[in-house]
Design a protein around this motif. Structure first.
Motif, PDB file in Angstrom:
ATOM      1  N   TRP A  73       0.838  -1.214   0.000  1.00 44.36           N
ATOM      2  CA  TRP A  73       0.000   0.000   0.000  1.00 44.36           C
ATOM      3  C   TRP A  73       0.867   1.257   0.000  1.00 44.36           C
ATOM      4  CZ3 TRP A  73      -0.645   4.120   3.390  1.00 44.36           C
ATOM      5  CH2 TRP A  73      -1.727   4.971   3.118  1.00 44.36           C
ATOM      6  N   THR A 109       0.803   3.757  -3.183  1.00 43.94           N
ATOM      7  CA  THR A 109       0.172   5.040  -2.839  1.00 43.94           C
ATOM      8  C   THR A 109       1.135   6.209  -2.996  1.00 43.94           C
ATOM      9  OG1 THR A 109      -1.301   3.946  -1.261  1.00 43.94           O
ATOM     10  CG2 THR A 109      -1.034   6.325  -1.030  1.00 43.94           C
ATOM     11  N   LEU A 145      -5.403  -4.172   0.387  1.00 46.24           N
ATOM     12  CA  LEU A 145      -5.085  -2.779   0.060  1.00 46.24           C
ATOM     13  C   LEU A 145      -6.279  -1.869   0.335  1.00 46.24           C
ATOM     14  CD1 LEU A 145      -3.097  -3.236  -3.275  1.00 46.24           C
ATOM     15  CD2 LEU A 145      -2.170  -2.660  -1.029  1.00 46.24           C
ATOM     16  N   GLU A 146      -7.480  -2.341   0.056  1.00 48.80           N
ATOM     17  CA  GLU A 146      -8.680  -1.550   0.334  1.00 48.80           C
ATOM     18  C   GLU A 146      -8.857  -1.340   1.834  1.00 48.80           C
ATOM     19  OE1 GLU A 146     -12.036  -3.369  -1.506  1.00 48.80           O
ATOM     20  OE2 GLU A 146     -11.191  -3.272  -3.528  1.00 48.80           O
ATOM     21  N   ALA A 174      -6.259   1.182   3.020  1.00 43.96           N
ATOM     22  CA  ALA A 174      -6.622   2.541   2.598  1.00 43.96           C
ATOM     23  C   ALA A 174      -7.701   3.118   3.512  1.00 43.96           C
ATOM     24  CB  ALA A 174      -7.103   2.530   1.148  1.00 43.96           C
TER      25      ALA A 174
END
Length: 298
Positions: A33, A37, A159-160, A163
């Protein structure tokens, strides 16, 4: 025919790929991530998963591959002494390259996130409550694998989750400014604190600092809220009666008797509270019954 970039100037460079081990853990998910990102080159990176090996010989090499937690490269903690994590190595590298945003709130949120993942990966969290452990992020990631049996799905859903956690941590970091403006006062149950903030986790901060009651209003909407720890002796029944007499239908008393809130939608026919934070404080503030010291000679 030579297929080199020199002979074919329109050829696109190979897509960068993040390589990690199968069934990635929280450490690798957070590292991925951070890279996708904050490193522009890896924003749209693909993922490749390999099995465990002691020497990392099965990890593909080349400029298009970035290995995390495997391969014995710069983002593989296994090449170092015990106590490192790949998310920590990635975070430090991004800091060195100036890719972490210069924002004091987001900076703090990322620091918290990396600290949690690093300590989880290095066994520094001592969580003995199985009920809590089952609802932790690492347990949820394991559950995703159990349901899907797919590394790619696990990584994408992971990853979601990260986040979403990062967004919440960013909100928590901003709350620290509101916390600095808190109002402390005494109630019949003990010391209380009041905050004017949109952050909904302020009660945990209050309990952490040993306050018996947290009172809150919101700068963005009509909102009033009283909360006390579950193991406290606080009973907000009488306060509920008083407030609902003044604002009928605006206040809801939780069955625990320790949560009293006004967060209603006017379309329901009930109006949200119009009381300000100082007014909500006055409803529970313990009167100052101390008498002034006598003046000598009088």
């Amino acid at each position: 025919m030579n297929d080199s970039a020199m002979d074919n100037p329109n050829r696109q460079p190979p897509r960068l790929t993040i390589v990690t081990h199968r069934k990635p853990h929280l450490d690798e998910v957070v590292a991925a991530w951070l890279l996708t990102t904050f490193d522009p080159a890896l924003k749209d990176a693909a993922f490749q998963f390999v099995g465990y090996t002691t020497d990392g010989s099965n990890v593909p090499t080349g400029e298009q591959y970035v290995a995390i937690g495997v391969g014995r490269g710069k983002f593989d903690e296994h090449r170092l002494q015990v106590g490192h994590s790949c998310c920590q190595l990635v975070y430090q590298d991004l800091l060195r390259r100036g890719l972490i945003p210069n924002d004091r709130f987001e900076d703090k949120a990322i620091e918290w996130l990396v600290d949690y993942a690093h300590k989880e990966d290095t066994g520094q969290w001592e969580i003995t409550d199985p009920n809590y452990t089952s609802f932790s992020i690492p347990a949820i990631l394991r559950g995703i694998w159990m349901v899907h049996q797919d590394d790619q799905v696990l990584m994408q859903k992971g990853l979601e989750i990260i986040a979403a956690v990062a967004a919440q941590l960013d909100e928590r970091a901003k709350f620290l400014l509101d916390w600095d403006k808190r109002i402390e006062f005494k109630t019949q149950w003990g010391k209380a604190v009041a905050v004017h903030s949109s952050f909904r986790g302020s009660d945990a901060m209050a309990y952490h600092h040993h306050f018996i009651l947290r009172v809150q209003t919101d700068p963005t909407k009509a909102f009033g809220d009283y909360r006390a720890p579950a193991n406290s002796q606080v009973d907000l029944t009488d306060l509920s009666k008083k407030l609902n007499a003044l604002e009928p239908g605006s206040w809801y008393l939780h069955q625990s008797k320790k949560i009293l809130t006004s967060n209603v939608d006017p379309s329901s026919g009930h109006q949200p509270t119009k009381f300000s934070l100082p007014q909500l404080i006055d409803f529970v503030k313990k009167p100052n019954t101390s008498r002034p010291a006598p003046v000598p000679g009088k």
